[in-house]
Design a protein around this motif. Structure first.
Motif, PDB file in Angstrom:
ATOM      1  N   ASN A 138      58.642  40.475  52.223  1.00  0.00           N
ATOM      2  CA  ASN A 138      57.550  39.596  52.628  1.00  0.00           C
ATOM      3  C   ASN A 138      56.717  39.262  51.397  1.00  0.00           C
ATOM      4  N   PRO A 139      56.056  38.105  51.417  1.00  0.00           N
ATOM      5  CA  PRO A 139      55.216  37.765  50.263  1.00  0.00           C
ATOM      6  C   PRO A 139      54.084  38.780  50.094  1.00  0.00           C
ATOM      7  N   VAL A 140      53.866  39.228  48.857  1.00  0.00           N
ATOM      8  CA  VAL A 140      52.775  40.160  48.587  1.00  0.00           C
ATOM      9  C   VAL A 140      51.794  39.612  47.562  1.00  0.00           C
ATOM     10  N   LEU A 141      52.151  38.519  46.925  1.00  0.00           N
ATOM     11  CA  LEU A 141      51.248  37.950  45.933  1.00  0.00           C
ATOM     12  C   LEU A 141      50.108  37.205  46.608  1.00  0.00           C
ATOM     13  N   PRO A 142      48.892  37.326  46.069  1.00  0.00           N
ATOM     14  CA  PRO A 142      47.779  36.544  46.605  1.00  0.00           C
ATOM     15  C   PRO A 142      48.101  35.056  46.531  1.00  0.00           C
ATOM     16  N   PRO A 143      47.577  34.269  47.469  1.00  0.00           N
ATOM     17  CA  PRO A 143      47.914  32.843  47.543  1.00  0.00           C
ATOM     18  C   PRO A 143      47.682  32.057  46.261  1.00  0.00           C
ATOM     19  N   ASN A 144      46.680  32.417  45.464  1.00  0.00           N
ATOM     20  CA  ASN A 144      46.367  31.636  44.256  1.00  0.00           C
ATOM     21  C   ASN A 144      47.225  32.030  43.052  1.00  0.00           C
ATOM     22  N   SER A 145      48.175  32.942  43.220  1.00  0.00           N
ATOM     23  CA  SER A 145      49.003  33.397  42.096  1.00  0.00           C
ATOM     24  C   SER A 145      49.822  32.283  41.468  1.00  0.00           C
ATOM     25  N   ASN A 146      50.205  31.285  42.239  1.00  0.00           N
ATOM     26  CA  ASN A 146      51.006  30.182  41.701  1.00  0.00           C
ATOM     27  C   ASN A 146      50.199  29.282  40.773  1.00  0.00           C
ATOM     28  N   LYS A 147      48.876  29.359  40.844  1.00  0.00           N
ATOM     29  CA  LYS A 147      48.025  28.504  40.011  1.00  0.00           C
ATOM     30  C   LYS A 147      47.860  29.059  38.600  1.00  0.00           C
ATOM     31  N   PHE A 148      48.146  30.325  38.424  1.00  0.00           N
ATOM     32  CA  PHE A 148      47.964  30.970  37.123  1.00  0.00           C
ATOM     33  C   PHE A 148      48.955  30.423  36.100  1.00  0.00           C
ATOM     34  N   LYS A 149      48.460  30.094  34.921  1.00  0.00           N
ATOM     35  CA  LYS A 149      49.302  29.589  33.831  1.00  0.00           C
ATOM     36  C   LYS A 149      49.393  30.643  32.732  1.00  0.00           C
ATOM     37  N   ILE A 150      50.601  30.925  32.300  1.00  0.00           N
ATOM     38  CA  ILE A 150      50.794  31.890  31.218  1.00  0.00           C
ATOM     39  C   ILE A 150      50.528  31.199  29.893  1.00  0.00           C
ATOM     40  N   LYS A 151      49.644  31.804  29.108  1.00  0.00           N
ATOM     41  CA  LYS A 151      49.283  31.239  27.805  1.00  0.00           C
ATOM     42  C   LYS A 151      49.584  32.265  26.712  1.00  0.00           C
ATOM     43  N   LYS A 152      49.769  31.783  25.527  1.00  0.00           N
ATOM     44  CA  LYS A 152      49.953  32.672  24.386  1.00  0.00           C
ATOM     45  C   LYS A 152      48.615  33.345  24.095  1.00  0.00           C
ATOM     46  N   ARG A 153      48.651  34.671  23.970  1.00  0.00           N
ATOM     47  CA  ARG A 153      47.416  35.395  23.656  1.00  0.00           C
ATOM     48  C   ARG A 153      47.082  35.229  22.186  1.00  0.00           C
ATOM     49  N   LYS A 154      45.805  35.043  21.901  1.00  0.00           N
ATOM     50  CA  LYS A 154      45.368  34.855  20.519  1.00  0.00           C
ATOM     51  C   LYS A 154      45.038  36.186  19.846  1.00  0.00           C
ATOM     52  N   GLU A 155      44.662  37.162  20.640  1.00  0.00           N
ATOM     53  CA  GLU A 155      44.253  38.458  20.099  1.00  0.00           C
ATOM     54  C   GLU A 155      45.449  39.167  19.453  1.00  0.00           C
ATOM     55  N   LYS A 156      45.248  39.734  18.280  1.00  0.00           N
ATOM     56  CA  LYS A 156      46.322  40.400  17.545  1.00  0.00           C
ATOM     57  C   LYS A 156      46.633  41.786  18.114  1.00  0.00           C
ATOM     58  N   ILE A 157      45.615  42.458  18.605  1.00  0.00           N
ATOM     59  CA  ILE A 157      45.799  43.825  19.104  1.00  0.00           C
ATOM     60  C   ILE A 157      46.620  43.819  20.402  1.00  0.00           C
ATOM     61  N   PHE A 158      47.512  44.783  20.538  1.00  0.00           N
ATOM     62  CA  PHE A 158      48.375  44.901  21.719  1.00  0.00           C
ATOM     63  C   PHE A 158      47.622  45.702  22.775  1.00  0.00           C
ATOM     64  N   ASN A 159      47.517  45.164  23.978  1.00  0.00           N
ATOM     65  CA  ASN A 159      46.765  45.821  25.050  1.00  0.00           C
ATOM     66  C   ASN A 159      47.679  46.377  26.133  1.00  0.00           C
ATOM     67  N   PHE A 160      47.631  47.703  26.277  1.00  0.00           N
ATOM     68  CA  PHE A 160      48.218  48.362  27.432  1.00  0.00           C
ATOM     69  C   PHE A 160      47.117  48.473  28.473  1.00  0.00           C
ATOM     70  N   ILE A 161      47.484  48.471  29.753  1.00  0.00           N
ATOM     71  CA  ILE A 161      46.495  48.602  30.814  1.00  0.00           C
ATOM     72  C   ILE A 161      47.029  49.510  31.911  1.00  0.00           C
ATOM     73  N   SER A 162      46.121  50.285  32.478  1.00  0.00           N
ATOM     74  CA  SER A 162      46.420  51.124  33.639  1.00  0.00           C
ATOM     75  C   SER A 162      45.326  50.853  34.665  1.00  0.00           C
ATOM     76  N   ILE A 163      45.729  50.473  35.877  1.00  0.00           N
ATOM     77  CA  ILE A 163      44.768  50.190  36.946  1.00  0.00           C
ATOM     78  C   ILE A 163      45.078  51.139  38.092  1.00  0.00           C
ATOM     79  N   ASN A 164      44.240  52.158  38.243  1.00  0.00           N
ATOM     80  CA  ASN A 164      44.529  53.238  39.178  1.00  0.00           C
ATOM     81  C   ASN A 164      43.275  53.943  39.646  1.00  0.00           C
ATOM     82  N   ARG A 165      43.399  54.604  40.779  1.00  0.00           N
ATOM     83  CA  ARG A 165      42.431  55.633  41.141  1.00  0.00           C
ATOM     84  C   ARG A 165      42.754  56.806  40.223  1.00  0.00           C
TER      85      ARG A 165
END
Length: 181
Positions: free
Chosen positions: A2-29
């Motif tokens: 079943n679809p799990v992505l929020p409805p506005n996910s299709n509007k997001f455009k992937i862009k080249k990041r300008k920042e040189k530093i590499f960012n890891f992310i963790s989103i959790n309790r």
């Protein structure tokens, strides 16, 4: 699926990041099951002094222990902690990241991993139930539980082989095909 992505996910455009530093992310309790201390140890082992940052978004019973661990491992100047962010700010942090990290012992699904992949972001996860259905050879790597050496090696692999814009678009197309329709 079943679809799990929020409805506005299709509007997001992937862009080249300008920042040189590499960012890891963790989103959790920040609790025992999410095993974020494993991520901090892997980051400290592989990235001390490198042009990399770890963003930890979340709060919970292990917050103080994880912050202390980052200081004890002398990596706290490369780790940024965020708690109680609005959804909009959380998505902004996610969109400015290169790789999302999950080290849960148990994870029923992992919507945040799908949301990250929909933004072209690579995934590294332990072999938990939900992530093993999401992560594939297009978008990331699955690592056995509590294998610090392999987790660190996987992080270094993603870091050293930065994704091109077209690869990020492939990650996005694959995840939308599997979870967005």
């Amino acid at each position: 699926h079943n679809p799990v992505l929020p409805p506005n996910s299709n509007k997001f455009k992937i862009k080249k990041r300008k920042e040189k530093i590499f960012n890891f992310i963790s989103i959790n309790r920040l609790d025992y099951n999410k095993n974020v201390q494993h991520i901090v140890k892997a980051f400290a082992k592989g990235f001390l002094g490198k042009e990399a940052r770890l963003k930890i978004l979340g709060d919970g019973p292990m917050s103080k222990k994880i912050i202390k661990l980052s200081k004890d491992l002398n990596i706290n100047n490369q780790i940024v902690f965020f708690k109680n962010l609005s959804r909009k700010k959380m998505l902004n942090e996610l969109e400015s990241s290169d790789c999302i990290l999950c080290s849960s012992f148990h994870e029923t699904f992992g919507v945040v991993l799908v949301e990250a992949a929909a933004r072209g972001i690579s995934i590294i996860s332990t072999n938990a139930e939900g992530p093993s259905e999401i992560v594939n050879k297009i978008n990331g790597l699955i690592v056995p539980h509590n294998n610090l050496r392999l987790y660190t090696k996987s992080m270094l692999r993603i870091f050293n082989n930065k994704r091109s814009l077209s690869e990020k678009k492939n990650i996005r197309a694959d995840i939308i095909e599997r979870f967005g329709k």
